[in-house]
Design an enzyme around this catalytic site. Sequence first.
Site, PDB file in Angstrom:
ATOM      1  N   ASP A  11     -15.458 -10.746  12.363  1.00 45.81           N
ATOM      2  CA  ASP A  11     -14.303 -10.312  11.699  1.00 45.81           C
ATOM      3  C   ASP A  11     -14.461  -8.812  11.311  1.00 45.81           C
ATOM      4  O   ASP A  11     -13.977  -8.487  10.337  1.00 45.81           O
ATOM      5  CB  ASP A  11     -13.871 -11.195  10.425  1.00 45.81           C
ATOM      6  CG  ASP A  11     -12.378 -10.794   9.920  1.00 45.81           C
ATOM      7  OD1 ASP A  11     -11.718 -10.483  10.586  1.00 45.81           O
ATOM      8  OD2 ASP A  11     -12.280 -10.980   8.675  1.00 45.81           O
ATOM      9  N   ASP A  43     -12.300  -6.174  11.439  1.00 47.48           N
ATOM     10  CA  ASP A  43     -11.240  -5.563  11.903  1.00 47.48           C
ATOM     11  C   ASP A  43     -11.364  -4.077  12.127  1.00 47.48           C
ATOM     12  O   ASP A  43     -11.989  -3.194  11.576  1.00 47.48           O
ATOM     13  CB  ASP A  43     -10.157  -5.629  10.842  1.00 47.48           C
ATOM     14  CG  ASP A  43      -9.795  -7.188  10.707  1.00 47.48           C
ATOM     15  OD1 ASP A  43     -10.328  -7.997  10.967  1.00 47.48           O
ATOM     16  OD2 ASP A  43      -8.449  -7.290  10.305  1.00 47.48           O
ATOM     17  N   ASN A  52      -9.398  -8.085  14.166  1.00 46.19           N
ATOM     18  CA  ASN A  52     -10.217  -8.966  14.628  1.00 46.19           C
ATOM     19  C   ASN A  52      -9.355  -9.858  15.745  1.00 46.19           C
ATOM     20  O   ASN A  52      -8.175 -10.136  15.629  1.00 46.19           O
ATOM     21  CB  ASN A  52     -10.775  -9.891  13.693  1.00 46.19           C
ATOM     22  CG  ASN A  52      -9.528 -10.737  13.007  1.00 46.19           C
ATOM     23  OD1 ASN A  52      -8.965 -10.247  11.948  1.00 46.19           O
ATOM     24  ND2 ASN A  52      -9.371 -12.056  13.433  1.00 46.19           N
ATOM     25  N   ARG A 109       0.665  -1.312  -0.082  1.00 46.33           N
ATOM     26  CA  ARG A 109      -0.107  -0.079   0.025  1.00 46.33           C
ATOM     27  C   ARG A 109       0.811   1.265  -0.043  1.00 46.33           C
ATOM     28  O   ARG A 109       0.173   2.363   0.028  1.00 46.33           O
ATOM     29  CB  ARG A 109      -0.905   0.064   1.185  1.00 46.33           C
ATOM     30  CG  ARG A 109      -1.990  -1.140   0.835  1.00 46.33           C
ATOM     31  CD  ARG A 109      -2.967  -1.083   2.018  1.00 46.33           C
ATOM     32  NE  ARG A 109      -3.895  -2.305   1.579  1.00 46.33           N
ATOM     33  CZ  ARG A 109      -3.719  -3.439   2.315  1.00 46.33           C
ATOM     34  NH1 ARG A 109      -2.673  -3.624   3.207  1.00 46.33           N
ATOM     35  NH2 ARG A 109      -4.581  -4.649   2.033  1.00 46.33           N
ATOM     36  N   TRP A 130     -12.702  -0.599  -3.987  1.00 48.23           N
ATOM     37  CA  TRP A 130     -11.528  -1.113  -3.159  1.00 48.23           C
ATOM     38  C   TRP A 130     -10.339  -0.116  -3.374  1.00 48.23           C
ATOM     39  O   TRP A 130      -9.318  -0.500  -2.827  1.00 48.23           O
ATOM     40  CB  TRP A 130     -11.126  -2.143  -3.679  1.00 48.23           C
ATOM     41  CG  TRP A 130     -10.629  -3.324  -2.775  1.00 48.23           C
ATOM     42  CD1 TRP A 130      -9.439  -3.802  -2.540  1.00 48.23           C
ATOM     43  CD2 TRP A 130     -11.283  -3.924  -1.538  1.00 48.23           C
ATOM     44  NE1 TRP A 130      -9.120  -4.600  -1.387  1.00 48.23           N
ATOM     45  CE2 TRP A 130     -10.530  -4.676  -0.860  1.00 48.23           C
ATOM     46  CE3 TRP A 130     -12.771  -3.942  -1.163  1.00 48.23           C
ATOM     47  CZ2 TRP A 130     -10.850  -5.313   0.472  1.00 48.23           C
ATOM     48  CZ3 TRP A 130     -13.250  -4.602  -0.037  1.00 48.23           C
ATOM     49  CH2 TRP A 130     -12.110  -5.431   0.729  1.00 48.23           C
ATOM     50  N   GLY A 144      -3.428 -11.240  11.098  1.00 45.96           N
ATOM     51  CA  GLY A 144      -4.549 -11.485  12.105  1.00 45.96           C
ATOM     52  C   GLY A 144      -5.565 -12.591  11.699  1.00 45.96           C
ATOM     53  O   GLY A 144      -5.928 -13.121  12.737  1.00 45.96           O
ATOM     54  N   GLU A 145      -5.176 -13.360  10.689  1.00 48.49           N
ATOM     55  CA  GLU A 145      -6.032 -14.656  10.265  1.00 48.49           C
ATOM     56  C   GLU A 145      -5.078 -15.936  10.833  1.00 48.49           C
ATOM     57  O   GLU A 145      -5.532 -17.109  10.776  1.00 48.49           O
ATOM     58  CB  GLU A 145      -6.335 -14.821   9.059  1.00 48.49           C
ATOM     59  CG  GLU A 145      -7.882 -14.319   8.584  1.00 48.49           C
ATOM     60  CD  GLU A 145      -7.816 -12.571   9.253  1.00 48.49           C
ATOM     61  OE1 GLU A 145      -7.243 -11.822   8.738  1.00 48.49           O
ATOM     62  OE2 GLU A 145      -8.810 -12.528   9.741  1.00 48.49           O
ATOM     63  N   ARG A 151     -15.224  -1.243   9.626  1.00 43.03           N
ATOM     64  CA  ARG A 151     -15.700  -2.283   8.930  1.00 43.03           C
ATOM     65  C   ARG A 151     -17.202  -2.740   9.208  1.00 43.03           C
ATOM     66  O   ARG A 151     -17.950  -3.279   8.495  1.00 43.03           O
ATOM     67  CB  ARG A 151     -14.793  -3.591   9.066  1.00 43.03           C
ATOM     68  CG  ARG A 151     -13.331  -3.668   8.584  1.00 43.03           C
ATOM     69  CD  ARG A 151     -13.387  -4.346   7.376  1.00 43.03           C
ATOM     70  NE  ARG A 151     -13.248  -5.783   7.714  1.00 43.03           N
ATOM     71  CZ  ARG A 151     -11.876  -6.330   7.607  1.00 43.03           C
ATOM     72  NH1 ARG A 151     -10.987  -5.785   7.321  1.00 43.03           N
ATOM     73  NH2 ARG A 151     -11.959  -7.561   7.920  1.00 43.03           N
TER      74      ARG A 151
HETATM   75 CA    CA Z   1      -9.451 -10.030   9.797  1.00 49.50          CA
END
Ligand code: CA
Length: 588
Positions: free
Chosen positions: A321, A323, A279, A135, A490, A201-202, A344
């Site tokens: 989820d 976040d 999350n 990014r 997006w 985070g997953e 989110r």
């Molecule tokens: Ca997440």
Amino acid sequence: MKSWKVLIAPSVCAMLAGLAAPALADVSIEDIVNDATTTNDVVTSGLGTQGQRYSPLKTINADNVAQLVPAWAMSLGGEKMRGQQAQALVKDGVLYVTGSYSRMWAVDVKTGRELWQYDHRLPEGILPCCDVVNRGAALINDKVIFGTLDAKLVALNQKTGKVVWTKEIDDYKGGYSYTAAPLIVPSKAHGPIVVTGVSGGEFGIVGRVEARKVDDGELVWSRPTIEGHVGTLNGKPSTMTGKQGETWPGDLWKTGGGATWLGGTYDPETNLIFVGAGNPAPWNSHMRPGDNKWSCSRIAIDPETGNIKWGYQTTPNDGWDYDGVNEVVSFDLNGTKAVATADRNGFFYVLGREDGKFISATPFVEQISWAKEIGKDGRPVFDPANRPGDPKKAADGKKGSSIFAVPSFLGGKNQQPMAYSPDTKLFYVPANEWGMDLHNEPVTYKKGAAYLGAGFTIKPIFEDHIGALKAVDPATGKIVWTYKNRAPLWGGVLTTGSNLVFFGTPEGELKALDATDGKQLWSFNTGSGIVAPPITWEQDGEQYVSVLSGWGGAVPLWGGEVAKTVANLNQGGMLWTFKLPKKLAEAK
Ligand code: CA
Ligand code: CA
């Protein structure tokens, strides 16, 4: 080990072309702090550390924007394309942009000529959750710094693209990576610091924020986002985040998530760094009764010590989820120092900038189902019927009851940054309206493996659109106008002093709207989906607009039924730069 490559040194390029190489001056910390008001450069992600993405420039305006044409375009090349999500930076006529697979370029803004390219050598077995994106980078002094998919932080020399230092953020085999733009912040004790977070985070990682010296990458402080973990300052343990066991049961805090994967913003007026935490892990909320701080939260951090000044949790005991990573944007709310963030979870929050005090939360997407509202105390009023069921209560003990929740876990807004105009006093939020079937399953932690305990399918909720650019009045929470888009939005948003709003769509169009009423004034087809934020700056009296085009990101990978509707969109990798035809630009 040489993991870099320089295709052609700038000086050689310049000789071949018979042109002078752009003269580069160091990017000072004053340049960084003043970025929002200096129109001849863009030296921060967010067009200013407060993240407003507002440029005072007025050369391109409602009367002439329809004449906007490409000045040049440059291919990011390579056999592999994937999502291009970076915001470019510009200083002294050189544009710096990162691309998929941890690559970076320096480009002459007048011609689109490549000055150098850096390809980070990625190992086998990287674990990016949501496409191989990047990014953006950070400029400071003579360096340009960015994070990589194997969780390294790399500082290059701006002139040559050669590596000055590399630091390992963490072990990529444990699920770590880094995709956000680093943030440069002034510090009295440490000089300029480069602030980063972690992705993953997953995978049951523990989120943290870190500050390093910009000269050598040496760690200054570290701040974990999950309660019970202890930070560091100058190589020694500092303070604990929260109080161990207060809002987490048993040992789950040890693999508690809260990834800080979207970086942060910095407000010079309060001298605070704002970051968001993702999350809690795993997704199955029945395994972790309690608020699970500071997952799904925004936290304000002191740049000198890394200590938390305040925290605000958007989704306590998150089960969807949602976040809490979305950008925290500083702004003036009728004389009150405030911040806003579009979560989110579908609510648009306004908080006190100095203390995180709850001011308001209003829906910015329709049909939110997980909470009835956000109460006056700033806590959500949950709808218990819209939390996925406990798998332990299922007949087979394996699949808990399924629910349909709005928004989907990809959020009312995801990574794509919003913009704020101090002229219209409106936020421009690139939102998405969709929902998901969601159920919980039993899960145990295993290093480097997905740690979810959930199954899901994202679905549209409207026939005509998913994407919806919304103009939100932070004083009232009212949606002043909505621009609907068929595919999910997006890319980020840019707004200008001439009352324009620029943003791109997955269908490939870069658009300019009237900031007051959302009317479309210009659109250009870039040939692939836009999932990156545009920038604008002024060079020798002309105003430029640049954006990356290249479809990808989380939607085609995780989008369920929505992914099918965008499966025909073509990948790409092109940096587009626009300006007005010369005579129009001069006729002011
Ligand atoms: Ca997440
Ligand atoms: Ca600037």
